[in-house]
Enzyme design. Sequence first.
Site, short mmCIF file in Angstrom:
data_model
loop_
_atom_site.label_atom_id
_atom_site.label_comp_id
_atom_site.label_asym_id
_atom_site.label_seq_id
_atom_site.Cartn_x
_atom_site.Cartn_y
_atom_site.Cartn_z
N MET A 81 -8.42 5.44 9.96
CA MET A 81 -7.14 5.98 9.51
C MET A 81 -7.30 7.27 8.70
SD MET A 81 -5.32 2.39 8.34
CE MET A 81 -3.70 3.09 8.05
N HIS A 82 -6.19 7.98 8.56
CA HIS A 82 -6.00 9.06 7.57
C HIS A 82 -6.69 10.39 7.86
CE1 HIS A 82 -4.52 5.63 5.45
NE2 HIS A 82 -5.67 5.25 4.92
N ASP A 240 -6.88 1.23 12.63
CA ASP A 240 -7.93 0.20 12.73
C ASP A 240 -7.53 -1.10 12.05
OD1 ASP A 240 -8.19 1.24 10.15
OD2 ASP A 240 -10.32 1.74 10.37
#
Length: 499
Positions: A81-82, A240
């Site tokens: 992520m991110h 995820d």
Amino acid sequence: MEYVIGVDLGTSAVKVLLVNQQGQVEAECSKEYPLYHDRTGYSEQDPDDWVKKTEAALQELVEQTGIRPATIKGLSFSGQMHGLVLVNEKGQPLRRAILWNDTRTTEECQDIEAAVGLDTFLAITKNRALEGFTLPKLLWVKKHEPDIYQQAHGFLLPKDYVRYQLTGDFAMEYSDAAGTLLLDIANQAWSTEIADKVGVDIQLCPPLVESQACVGTIMPEVSERTGLGPETRVFAGGADNACGAIGAGVLSEGKTMCSAGTSGVVLSYEAAGNLDFGGKVHYFNHAKSDAFYNMGVTLAAGYSLDWFRKTFAEDTSFSELFQKIAEVPVGSRGLLFTPYIVGERTPHADADIRGAFIGADASHMKWDFARAVVEGITFSLNESMNILKNSGKKITSVVSIGGGAKSNEWLQIQADIFNAPIVKLENEQGPGMGAAMIAAVGSDWFASLQDCADAFIKTEKVIEPREEHVSTYETLFAVYQDVYDQTKGLTHALKQFRG
């Protein structure tokens, strides 16, 4: 027989799974790629490394199985992520991706909450502005690399960039978009209010799609490189942790999961998007439509254990390491470890805190330290578990996935510290299985993710807490909770001496 593929784009490697209609993994392949730490706190990767290694893994999977490409009906993604992937008008990356575990953006986080106002920010995003998220990275580039920012035509998250390169579809799905800090979580739309107040062009945000949406098929040139059929349908996928939750069957109220991978996660299902946790835990859209989850994060879970093994027991396999750990008494003979070696997220959002061994004695041996590391990681995860319990959550059992689920000793430690039965799955494949399940539902094998979970997910065993060890760990946990406040000033003072 028909198949689907789950692609899990992790921080250190991409893993692809070939899954049949009974939920069995027929084959798997993984490929590693580099991680760049040019300065303390920096963590970056080349987005095109992800694409090359994903295509190489898919090609190897097709070749080693020898199956007909036409039998692969769908493919979907899970991803770290991110991470910020800034692209130009041709869709080409303008710089390396800045990853989830990059901590350079403390100042930008403070600027965001000041510009928007904390109450307003929490009402919209349900999360505090922390270094790991995407918006602070975007503002960092705008401030420190203005020439690159001015060339930006849009941004994607890691798995969405790979999917774009395989299909030509430029989009982001809700479960990953929730971690950008630009999404209105409850209304599932980009927040023009936040974008305007922090000075970001909302046009940089890509179109939003559902996780189960079919976003296209494999492009012909990708088909040639991978061996996949050009008719293979591709589904958007999920973050995820959202995919890990799907793969663990966390799809209804009361379901809780513990994932001990590179980072550690305690995650619980939420049916509504309007709850208020005050930013104490993360609150995101699920990859299941119109569903949500809350989540506490330990930044360095398995990473702490990997660091210990490489630094102090390099010639010891993880299997041997846990054999030694099992010989050490509960409580590691009075030794505690805080897994803050790259900072911490929950409940202490502190990029500058660092880990510590507390109570080291001349009688302690190497394996005492090893057990203390595992117990410390689990204590950190238990802090998130406590927040959920204190919010009124009833945790009757916990599904354990990730590296922490591969060791019976660690599963027992989880049961004893969480004081809850731990469920070990028969065929645990983490987020990759969740991605495959999204593809299975998208390919019309099942009417819903729950129906797919009922068919695919099977319990291998349940580990019960040992009553005599629960009380010992409760006492030690109280001591552990004091360590952050006692060491915060010391570790912050040492920051100037780090390389």
